[in-house]
Scaffold this active site. Structure first.
Site, PDB file in Angstrom:
ATOM      1  N   GLY A  49       0.792  -1.093   0.010  1.00 33.65           N
ATOM      2  CA  GLY A  49      -0.027   0.023  -0.074  1.00 33.65           C
ATOM      3  C   GLY A  49       0.897   1.330   0.009  1.00 33.65           C
ATOM      4  N   THR A  50       0.244   2.325  -0.516  1.00 33.73           N
ATOM      5  CA  THR A  50       1.027   3.384  -0.592  1.00 33.73           C
ATOM      6  C   THR A  50       1.459   4.096   0.905  1.00 33.73           C
ATOM      7  OG1 THR A  50      -0.987   4.641  -0.723  1.00 33.73           O
ATOM      8  CG2 THR A  50       0.191   4.440  -2.731  1.00 33.73           C
ATOM      9  N   ALA A  51       2.340   4.924   1.221  1.00 34.36           N
ATOM     10  CA  ALA A  51       2.670   5.447   2.523  1.00 34.36           C
ATOM     11  C   ALA A  51       1.691   6.196   3.204  1.00 34.36           C
ATOM     12  CB  ALA A  51       3.983   6.040   2.487  1.00 34.36           C
ATOM     13  N   LYS A  71      -8.040   6.875   2.933  1.00 34.87           N
ATOM     14  CA  LYS A  71      -6.736   6.600   3.543  1.00 34.87           C
ATOM     15  C   LYS A  71      -6.597   7.140   5.030  1.00 34.87           C
ATOM     16  CE  LYS A  71      -3.131   5.207   2.151  1.00 34.87           C
ATOM     17  NZ  LYS A  71      -1.736   5.209   1.916  1.00 34.87           N
ATOM     18  N   GLU A 128      -4.260  -0.146  -4.303  1.00 34.66           N
ATOM     19  CA  GLU A 128      -4.888   0.899  -4.006  1.00 34.66           C
ATOM     20  C   GLU A 128      -5.033   2.042  -4.994  1.00 34.66           C
ATOM     21  OE1 GLU A 128      -4.562   2.119   0.601  1.00 34.66           O
ATOM     22  OE2 GLU A 128      -2.747   1.591  -0.263  1.00 34.66           O
TER      23      GLU A 128
END
Lengths: 255, 255, 255, 255, 255, 255, 255
Positions: free
Chosen positions: A36-38, A68, A255
């Site tokens: 997943g992105t940070a 998110k 995502e």
């Protein structure tokens, strides 16, 4: 060859111990988090900051649907990284628990209390058969007794408290940045700047207001506030973090 | 050889994480979606458009029984792609939830609310053992608070909001077409044209009124409307999208 | 070698997705359908026709016990192909649902409604673990709102509506025959003739009144009628479809 | 090698479909039936005949304890072949169902009705996991509405009606004999003779009164009657079917 | 190699059919019976005899704790061979059923009735998953309606009636002896002699009163009677069956 | 190779029969018993003796926490060997059953009755799936009807009665010693001496009061008595069994 | 090769016995304990000491969130090592049990009682299927009847009482240190010093007040007391145990 065979053995079964005492399914779930992105959390003297990378796969996708950052209660926000559908289940749990606490005790749930209710729930999925662990990490930030608090939940169901942390992709590089630049006495605005600088440090094309999400909960209002595009733009500009704003398309990202 | 063995390990178990954090059964369910014919959604300034490829295996099959566009509530339509029998279960769920919401709150269910009730349901089938994921993707379009909204559900149970999207076969090519030609300010009729052009862009023999399904929900009436063959023919003609209309027979297609 | 190993993996598990998005157990159940003798359905302007091959293994077996045409309700008949014991379960379900509908709503169940109740039931056996899919296809024909309707259920739990169709052995050849000779405006008697011609087109030794089963439901009486041997003989004679009438013995056929 | 591996795959799982649409566990259960000694049923104009091979392993075993002919109700008898312990369960079921029917409807259960209640029960063991199929075939004979009726149940749960049939060892050879000599108009006594001749046709050492079991239900009395040794001896003598009467010892036979 | 692989397949699963229609787990349970020391039953004109080998592993073990002959009811005794702990469960069942029958019907349970209640119970453990078969065979002897009756239950759940039989180790040799010397008209005392002679025929060192167990139920008293050491010694002496009486130590024997 | 493969097959499944009729999981549980330090029971004319090796891993461990002798009731003691945590479950069961018996019947539970309630419980864990057998053996000693009684339970759930016995490590050697020196008429004190001599016969460094546990139940008081260090020292001295008393450290011992 | 295959067999199944009587899953859980940082318990004449290594992965992590010392009740403390999320479950259990005991009996729970309630709970996870063992060891220290008591629970569910012990990483080396320097008569302060010296003996960089956790329960107050940083600093200084205080970062440590 041996290593591979050995590993297969654990993969097949539901979460059980390996000969060296590890739980492979939990470790693989941690890999799902890294896919997943940070997401970043920063605790400052007067509040907590949550900042996330809202990268999207196509310009036709609504960035607002990349969930998110979530408001769990008036005074608690949660940032997630990893398997989105799993994150939704835990966010729902957090909201229900916050309401239950308010109803039962007539006061807002504590940040640590809420964190531990979530990690206890996560732990069950790592010990009892018939289900897989949650493939998500949460950053839970809020105000308790007038103090900013910042927690992490990981797929093993362990709660950690942090001054500043990152979960998801590029976690290691972002943490290095945070460790180098974090100052416990910094104010909330400086915390937002730090979070965005850390995010920018691993972004190839800089930041854009739409491409990120930022929320704060300060000790005075004890209220979750999600920054507007203008507010985000001001921070990006002041930090000289703007990029070419080319659309980020990454088909392989979940995502 | 290693890759194959490794993969087998995950195939055998119910949905569990692979060493790199992926859920193979969910990804295979996405392949099931790609095996279905394409469905398209377009959000315009004054309504949403759903358009589907209703290709059939034999001229003796009733095209009306190829259920790819469904009315979920007066103000919400759903287009599906993938495993038809699975889609029926989710459509039924959507209709029940819409009724329950109406009964409980005295007002029509929100498009986002309905979408998330469905994705929460889907997610359960990816985490708890004893069942496989749903092999279907849905495009859920409707009007909420006077605004057109357009969502996607995928086999992982993640909700996405889109301006325009495609699911099923040729998804990538259709999306390219949509990204190039989509204009957020377009009117509903232009949205229908865009959806049909996108569909035609991947059809070898052009479009026929019977071979496609089109539905709209506009902000004024907030009412699901399925286009008649005449209405479809008019759009096809105006867009010069008619083809040779030879019967499409594809034994291997699941639908 | 790879293909074989891969396939084994899916064979072992209960119905799960293959890497290319297929459900092997459902596809194998379709093979079970093909192992059954053929059943045919034809929809005409004034009624529906069901016709089945009642081939038997031994002259000592009672042909009447080869249950391939069933009355589900006064106005609905069902022809089956495939695993006989499985078919019996679905026929029982159909009869119960027809009764329940009559009791609950005071009117005969719709053909489409009944079909979808059956396919929803079938679908459950393809998604939830602990059981195998149904190895049977049904042709459900009847009158609804004065109109003849003809549906198919397959092992995946998908409902299809047809003008004319075949399930079971030689399905492809029979469908070719039907596509070539079907005429939507034909009368019921012509529909019977067409069904028998199609059946004869794949029979090596022609048809005999005892070797086939034929039932009709016409729009006027809305009543299931199974043809007598004399009625069947008349159709066979008029169509010149009689064969040598040698006993068909096929030890390997499941029916 | 491939075939073997493939087969293993199905052997391991509970009853699931093979790629060619077969249910191996059901077919193996049919093999269990063949391992049992033969049972025969003959329907005549005025009654039904059940005849069984009561071969025993040792002269010290009581032949009466070789349970192959059972009275299910006054007017219904059942002959079995295959796994004895499984047969007992189905016979118990038949008796309970006959009593239930009598109590509920005040009249004797129909032969066909009883047969189908048994086959529905058997079918469940072939579809739902957690159990194996029944390794037994039953011949159910009786009088219904003044007519003799003769049915078979097999391990798949399919009901068949026969004029005359055999199950168990040497089934093929006995059926050949029956097909050649059966006459639908024969009287009950001739039916007994035919059954014994068929049994003798595969017996190496001829028949003895103690080595066989014979029961009849005639249309007049509608009463299950098991022949005495004297009655059996008379038939054997008249048919010249007596053998050397050497004890049959077959350690490997399950019955 | 093939045979071995094939066998493994069946070993792994719970009791399922092999391709040739056998139930391996049941057959292996029969091997468990053979691992137990021998038990013998003899039916005479005026009663039944049960005789067992009470071999022990060590002179320090109490022979009385080697439970191989059990009183199930006043008029019924049971001798067992095989897995001792399993036998105890079935003996307990027998005693409960005998009491239940007495309470419910006011009369002693029939020997055949009791036997079949036990075999029905055993059969369940061979068909339904989640448990293994019973590794024990029982000889059930008693008086019913003034007649001596003698039954066997085996791990498949099949009831057999015998004139005389042996279960457990050396079963074949003992049966040969019984077949040669058994006389249906013999009196009870002669039955005891026959049983001990048969036991001695396979004992290397002859019999001793402590090393065997003997019980009788005669038609007059209908009462289970276990012979005293003196009574046993008299029979051993009269039959010249005494051995060197060296302690039998067989570590590998499960009993 | 064959042997190994074969064995694996049984290892994987829950307790099922091997082709030669053995229950591997039960036999492996017996190995777990052998991994525990030795326990001894001796029955004398006027009471029973329990003696155990209380070896510890470290001088810092409290020997009193090495639970190998337990009081189950005033008149019954239990010594265990094997998996300690499993033993605790059975001891708890024994205590509960003793209380239940006292409450229900107003008198102390019989030693044999208690033993069989425990073995019945153990047997369930060897037949029904979903759990493993108990890896422990118990020596149950006490007074019943004024008589000393001594029993053993093993992992199969079989009860044995002994005059004297050993379980756990060095079981064979200790039994040899007991068989050679046991005298049924010995008094309780001599029984203690014999037990300690047997224990010393396999101890490399002799016995120390702290390193052993001894308990007696005599027929007069019918009361469980655990010997004090002084009492134990006296026996050790009188038997000249004292060793160098070096700390025994054996990291690999489970106890 | 053999060893590996053999081991795989056990790995796949839930906790079952290996041929040599071991429970691999329990032993692997012990490895999980060793992966955790060390915890130490010391019992002195006037109280118990708990000391733990609170090493953290990053200077940004709050050391207070490294939960290794827990107050279970006013008079009982628990130190843990191993899988943190598992430890939390057992700590919660301990607290609930302590409350229940207080409510039910009106007095504080005994240290031994509480320990055994926890080990009984742990044992269930090693015998019944469907879950894995707990990967954690606890040191439970407190005052009971005016006496200091110190217990250990391990993943098998065995309770041990100790004078002084260590669990987790470097357990062997720390125990060696404790065995050499422990004196049963030492006072509480000396006990704290010993625990810290033992901890320092395996620490590369010495101790810092923040890097360790220390708690005491003395016999006088019977109250759990966690040492402040100042108190810890005084002990470190007096023992000359301070190190360079460089941040310890060990990504691979689960805690």
């Amino acid at each position: 060859m041996q290593g591979q065979n050995q590993q297969q053995a654990y993969d097949r079964g539901i979460t059980i111990f390996s000969p060296d005492g590890r739980l492979y399914q939990v470790e693989y779930a941690r890999e799902a988090v890294k896919r997943g992105t940070a997401s970043i959390g920063v605790r400052t003297a007067d509040g907590v900051v949550l900042a996330v990378d809202k990268r999207i796969r196509s310009p036709l996708m609504e960035r607002s649907s990349v969930e998110k950052i979530h408001k769990a209660d008036d005074h608690i926000g949660i940032a997630s990284a990893g398997h989105v559908a799993d994150a939704r289940q835990l966010i729902d749990l957090a909201r229900r628990q916050a309401q239950v606490n308010q109803l039962r005790y007539g006061e807002p749930v504590g940040v640590e209390t809420l964190t531990k209710e979530i990690t206890d729930y996560i732990q069950q999925y790592t010990q009892v058969g018939g289900a897989r662990p949650f493939g998500v990490a949460l950053i839970i930030g809020g105000i308790a007794d007038g103090e900013p608090r910042l927690y992490e939940t990981d797929p093993s169901g362990t709660p950690y408290e942090w001054k500043a942390l990152a979960v998801g992709a590029d976690r290691g590089d972002i943490r290095d940045y945070l460790e180098e630049h974090y100052d416990e006495g910094m104010e909330l605005d400086a915390g937002v700047d730090l979070a965005l600088e850390a995010l920018a440090s691993v972004a190839e094309d800089g930041l854009s207001p739409e491409g990120i999400g930022v929320a704060t909960i300060d000790v005075e209002t004890e209220t979750f506030h999600e920054l507007t595009d203008d507010e985000k733009a001001a921070h990006i500009e002041s930090g000289d973090l703007a990029g070419s704003d080319s659309e980020d398309e990454d088909e392989d990202q979940p995502e």
